[in-house]
Design a protein around this motif. Structure first.
Motif, PDB file in Angstrom:
ATOM      1  N   GLU A   1       0.794  -1.222   0.000  1.00 16.38           N
ATOM      2  CA  GLU A   1       0.000   0.000   0.000  1.00 16.38           C
ATOM      3  C   GLU A   1       0.835   1.286   0.000  1.00 16.38           C
ATOM      4  N   VAL A   2       2.144   1.187  -0.157  1.00 17.81           N
ATOM      5  CA  VAL A   2       2.999   2.363  -0.319  1.00 17.81           C
ATOM      6  C   VAL A   2       3.364   2.468  -1.792  1.00 17.81           C
ATOM      7  N   HIS A   3       3.067   3.593  -2.406  1.00 12.33           N
ATOM      8  CA  HIS A   3       3.204   3.696  -3.851  1.00 12.33           C
ATOM      9  C   HIS A   3       4.656   3.880  -4.294  1.00 12.33           C
ATOM     10  N   VAL A   4       4.922   3.331  -5.460  1.00 12.24           N
ATOM     11  CA  VAL A   4       6.240   3.447  -6.070  1.00 12.24           C
ATOM     12  C   VAL A   4       6.600   4.926  -6.216  1.00 12.24           C
ATOM     13  N   GLY A   5       7.832   5.252  -5.893  1.00 11.73           N
ATOM     14  CA  GLY A   5       8.290   6.639  -5.938  1.00 11.73           C
ATOM     15  C   GLY A   5       8.381   7.273  -4.572  1.00 11.73           C
ATOM     16  N   LYS A   6       7.750   6.657  -3.567  1.00 10.77           N
ATOM     17  CA  LYS A   6       7.909   7.110  -2.193  1.00 10.77           C
ATOM     18  C   LYS A   6       9.265   6.639  -1.674  1.00 10.77           C
ATOM     19  N   PRO A   7       9.832   7.294  -0.642  1.00  6.25           N
ATOM     20  CA  PRO A   7      11.136   6.866  -0.120  1.00  6.25           C
ATOM     21  C   PRO A   7      11.173   5.394   0.296  1.00  6.25           C
TER      22      PRO A   7
END
Length: 342
Positions: free
Chosen positions: A118-124
């Motif tokens: 649930e953490v999108h690609v491009g986030k740290p």
């Protein structure tokens, strides 16, 4: 005077539609291995299960030649940049190898919405490099099977379109660096809706302004868009807006493909078992065939062993009877059609 009926005319009289030669790709999304997304890794056979190779025989006999298999990135790669889970890879490989051995093609579908847990690609926490690493590893597993296609991810959402474009390019580059020549399907942002390709909505810049910049050095990449015909285009309602909505929601994207000299596949479509949806779906498929210079095919949503009475499922019942929607698709299928282009 003697009247000779072509196969197409006969279909028009008996089934209410007249189809030209089938498009290269005709198939279905098989859903079940991506289930249980709130429970990783989950218990196989309870939280999720893969379709059987044997179950694809039904669709193959109907004239379908492409099976889109959904699975989860997190199960296949439990740690970012880490090795694949041996058991999950074996399940995926068993399905892919068995299905392609039947002569069918398989479209790999990491059903993740461009996110990892649930953490999108491009986030740290999930850098673009991790998405590229995933695809490098997956390409190495399947690059020697020409019947396997690489769908970058299901329905990117909730991220800037520019970020998704950069991630997609990184994945394409990683795939090609392995020596893989397999077909790649490229979705747009914001659920990759054909009807919203030009819209500046919650995710910012429209797909039409960004996604055309993604480049495949081998020119073996097609866009993958999804389109439903209910009020909000989500595919969650069995009622379709109107009989012409299929064409209406596709025609502007078709014009964009022609103007940009690109090609596409309609990776998901569907409609409830009623007369209005039948007309909408039939119109959409006729539109694809009439524009075969830019459309390579379509996939129905959905099949798979765990849907029960889901209104879009094409999975035959316990009695073996076809779902009503299969009759709509029959004119657009041909078990004896020429092989799909490589």
């Amino acid at each position: 005077m003697r009247l000779l009926l072509t196969t197409c005319l006969l279909a028009a009289f008996t089934q209410g539609a007249c189809a030209a030669d089938p498009l290269a790709w005709r198939g279905i999304s098989l859903s079940s291995a991506e289930w249980g997304e709130k429970n990783f890794p989950g218990l196989y056979g309870k939280d999720f299960v893969y379709p059987t190779v044997a179950s694809t025989a039904y669709y193959q006999a109907k004239g379908m030649n492409l099976m889109r298999i959904a699975f989860r990135w997190e199960r296949l790669q439990p740690s970012l940049n880490g090795e694949f889970d041996a058991a999950e890879l074996a399940r995926l490989r068993d399905f892919v190898d068995g299905t392609t051995a039947r002569g069918l093609h398989v479209l790999l579908d990491p059903h993740n919405y461009a996110a990892y847990k649930e953490v999108h690609v491009g986030k740290p926490e999930v850098p673009i490099a991790a998405f590229a690493d995933f695809w490098r590893r997956l390409a190495l597993q399947f690059k020697d099977n020409p019947k396997v296609q690489f769908g970058l991810v299901n329905e990117p959402r909730n991220m800037p379109t520019e970020t998704w474009g950069q991630a997609a390019q990184a994945a394409v580059n990683a795939i090609r660096k392995t020596g893989a020549t397999n077909l790649i399907t490229l979705p747009g942002n914001g659920y990759t809706g054909a009807w919203s390709w030009f819209e500046k909505t919650w995710y910012g810049t429209p797909n039409a302004e960004v996604m055309g910049r993604v480049n495949d050095p081998l020119d073996r990449m097609v866009f993958e868009v999804h389109q439903y015909f209910d009020k909000d285009g989500s595919g969650t309602n069995a009622e379709c807006v109107g009989p012409d909505i299929g064409v209406e929601r596709l025609k502007r994207f078709t014009a964009w493909l022609k103007a940009n000299k690109r090609r596409a596949i309609l990776g998901e479509l569907g409609g409830g078992a009623n007369a209005v949806c039948e007309q909408a779906v039939t119109g959409a498929l006729q539109h694809l065939q009439a524009n075969a210079d830019v459309w390579d095919g379509w996939l129905w949503w959905a099949g798979g062993p765990t849907w029960g009475d889901y209104f879009l499922s094409l999975e035959p019942g316990a009695d073996g009877k076809d779902k009503p929607q299969m009759r709509w698709l029959a004119p657009f299928l041909s078990p004896t059609a020429p092989p799909a282009r490589p």
